[in-house]
Design an enzyme around this catalytic site. Sequence first.
Site, PDB file in Angstrom:
ATOM      1  CB  THR A   9      -0.916  -0.007   1.243  1.00 66.41           C
ATOM      2  OG1 THR A   9      -0.118  -0.256   2.401  1.00 66.41           O
ATOM      3  CG2 THR A   9      -1.970  -1.086   1.133  1.00 66.41           C
TER       4      THR A   9
ATOM      5  CB  ALA B 242      -5.530  -5.097  -4.867  1.00 70.99           C
TER       6      ALA B 242
ATOM      7  CG  HIS C 119      -4.262  -2.228  10.028  1.00 73.11           C
ATOM      8  ND1 HIS C 119      -5.261  -1.378   9.621  1.00 73.11           N
ATOM      9  CD2 HIS C 119      -4.195  -3.216   9.100  1.00 73.11           C
ATOM     10  CE1 HIS C 119      -5.793  -1.837   8.499  1.00 73.11           C
ATOM     11  NE2 HIS C 119      -5.160  -2.951   8.156  1.00 73.11           N
TER      12      HIS C 119
ATOM     13  CE  LYS D 126      -1.840  -0.270   7.260  1.00 76.48           C
ATOM     14  NZ  LYS D 126      -1.105  -0.861   6.135  1.00 76.48           N
TER      15      LYS D 126
HETATM   16  P1  NAD Z   1       6.492  -7.773   6.241  1.00 75.07           P
HETATM   17  O1  NAD Z   1       7.342  -6.722   6.870  1.00 75.07           O
HETATM   18  O2  NAD Z   1       6.226  -9.019   7.012  1.00 75.07           O
HETATM   19  O3  NAD Z   1       7.181  -8.239   4.867  1.00 75.07           O
HETATM   20  C1  NAD Z   1       7.780  -7.369   3.948  1.00 75.07           C
HETATM   21  C2  NAD Z   1       8.925  -8.156   3.293  1.00 75.07           C
HETATM   22  O4  NAD Z   1       9.411  -7.402   2.200  1.00 75.07           O
HETATM   23  C3  NAD Z   1      10.123  -8.399   4.247  1.00 75.07           C
HETATM   24  O5  NAD Z   1      10.470  -9.771   4.199  1.00 75.07           O
HETATM   25  C4  NAD Z   1      11.226  -7.499   3.674  1.00 75.07           C
HETATM   26  O6  NAD Z   1      12.515  -8.066   3.833  1.00 75.07           O
HETATM   27  C5  NAD Z   1      10.826  -7.460   2.201  1.00 75.07           C
HETATM   28  N1  NAD Z   1      11.322  -6.250   1.517  1.00 75.07           N
HETATM   29  C6  NAD Z   1      11.249  -4.958   1.926  1.00 75.07           C
HETATM   30  N2  NAD Z   1      11.780  -4.153   1.014  1.00 75.07           N
HETATM   31  C7  NAD Z   1      12.212  -4.943   0.001  1.00 75.07           C
HETATM   32  C8  NAD Z   1      12.851  -4.686  -1.236  1.00 75.07           C
HETATM   33  N3  NAD Z   1      13.167  -3.442  -1.613  1.00 75.07           N
HETATM   34  N4  NAD Z   1      13.125  -5.735  -2.032  1.00 75.07           N
HETATM   35  C9  NAD Z   1      12.807  -6.997  -1.658  1.00 75.07           C
HETATM   36  N5  NAD Z   1      12.208  -7.306  -0.498  1.00 75.07           N
HETATM   37  C10 NAD Z   1      11.919  -6.288   0.317  1.00 75.07           C
HETATM   38  O7  NAD Z   1       5.156  -7.049   5.789  1.00 75.07           O
HETATM   39  P2  NAD Z   1       3.728  -7.697   5.464  1.00 75.07           P
HETATM   40  O8  NAD Z   1       2.897  -7.772   6.681  1.00 75.07           O
HETATM   41  O9  NAD Z   1       3.932  -8.946   4.666  1.00 75.07           O
HETATM   42  O10 NAD Z   1       3.082  -6.560   4.535  1.00 75.07           O
HETATM   43  C11 NAD Z   1       3.715  -6.119   3.341  1.00 75.07           C
HETATM   44  C12 NAD Z   1       2.887  -5.010   2.668  1.00 75.07           C
HETATM   45  O11 NAD Z   1       1.604  -5.538   2.283  1.00 75.07           O
HETATM   46  C13 NAD Z   1       2.567  -3.795   3.563  1.00 75.07           C
HETATM   47  O12 NAD Z   1       2.590  -2.628   2.764  1.00 75.07           O
HETATM   48  C14 NAD Z   1       1.147  -4.073   4.038  1.00 75.07           C
HETATM   49  O13 NAD Z   1       0.453  -2.888   4.366  1.00 75.07           O
HETATM   50  C15 NAD Z   1       0.571  -4.714   2.806  1.00 75.07           C
HETATM   51  N6  NAD Z   1      -0.611  -5.568   2.982  1.00 75.07           N
HETATM   52  C16 NAD Z   1      -1.519  -5.562   1.979  1.00 75.07           C
HETATM   53  C17 NAD Z   1      -2.624  -6.393   2.019  1.00 75.07           C
HETATM   54  C18 NAD Z   1      -3.582  -6.400   0.871  1.00 75.07           C
HETATM   55  O14 NAD Z   1      -4.595  -7.112   0.897  1.00 75.07           O
HETATM   56  N7  NAD Z   1      -3.315  -5.641  -0.188  1.00 75.07           N
HETATM   57  C19 NAD Z   1      -2.801  -7.259   3.119  1.00 75.07           C
HETATM   58  C20 NAD Z   1      -1.850  -7.247   4.140  1.00 75.07           C
HETATM   59  C21 NAD Z   1      -0.739  -6.410   4.047  1.00 75.07           C
END
Ligand code: NAD
Length: 267
Positions: A102, A126, A156, A160
């Site tokens: 997001t 999305a 949340h 976050k």
């Molecule tokens: P998280 O911190 O558990 O995972 C993020 C991962 O991305 C980590 O493993 C990190 O090492 C990796 N990462 C970060 N920057 C990177 C880069 N430049 N290159 C490669 N890898 C990289 O976070 P999460 O809980 O999995 O959430 C991730 C995102 O998804 C957030 O923005 C969250 O708000 C969003 N989200 C969206 C939905 C949806 O339905 N669209 C649902 C839940 C979470």
Amino acid sequence: MADKIKVIVVGAGGRMGREVVKLVLQDEELELVAAVNRSEAGTDAGKLVGLEPCGILVMDQLEKALSQTDADVMVDFTTPQYAYEHTSLAISHGVRPVMGTTGFTTEQITELDKQCQKQGIGGLIAPNFSIGAILMMKFAAQAAKYLPNLEIIEYHGDQKLDAPSGTAVKTAEMIAENRKEIRQGNPKEEETIEGSRGGYYNGFRIHSVRLPGVFAQQEVIFGDFGQTLKIRHDSYERAGYMPGVKIGIQKVMEYTGMVYGFDHFID
Ligand code: NAD
């Protein structure tokens, strides 16, 4: 059988990314061609998510994954800081982005749409892949036609990064399409503690609760003389987003341009 859709998962080691890797490895219509994460480079992606080794080793550079594979789709769940950069990079390689991350601005979405149109590929941003959450947004947008006084409260986990949540922003935008800007509350209202009334959007307020132990919930409260209506959605675990991610991966193969919001796929 039709060709499998070849998928790169970015953020593969994260909480959402691991669920996506599991989905792709276990779905007969999808094929994992690369898994990218900042840490865990060299780890087998299957092992990373608690499945059998699959022979795909985690890479730490998205650019490498895009140029060394013939992927159809990139699914990204990383961090708002990289959301735009990753999307633009995927499009430049002709790979369709499915963005769960997001934090996009309206200008960025417009620009990414142009890039998709130029490449002749589809893309999806999305903020929420949960079908229940999409219905909550649609019902809220519908209710706003008849009950224009409302507030949004989203909940949340305390780690976050962005506030309000992408889901709350999208809900607010959908509501604003059905409701003129009405500045709610007392015009003489004053905050004695800054921020008490929440964020202002189109005349209504959005409140972001951040607490440990909370996963993802949102409530839209409508008020009118002598009555309130509450429309609420609760997510309990990440697996609940995966049916939506699968639909997103399939849909993005079928059109050109950037679609913003999973709601476009639910009539
Ligand atoms: P998280 O911190 O558990 O995972 C993020 C991962 O991305 C980590 O493993 C990190 O090492 C990796 N990462 C970060 N920057 C990177 C880069 N430049 N290159 C490669 N890898 C990289 O976070 P999460 O809980 O999995 O959430 C991730 C995102 O998804 C957030 O923005 C969250 O708000 C969003 N989200 C969206 C939905 C949806 O339905 N669209 C649902 C839940 C979470």
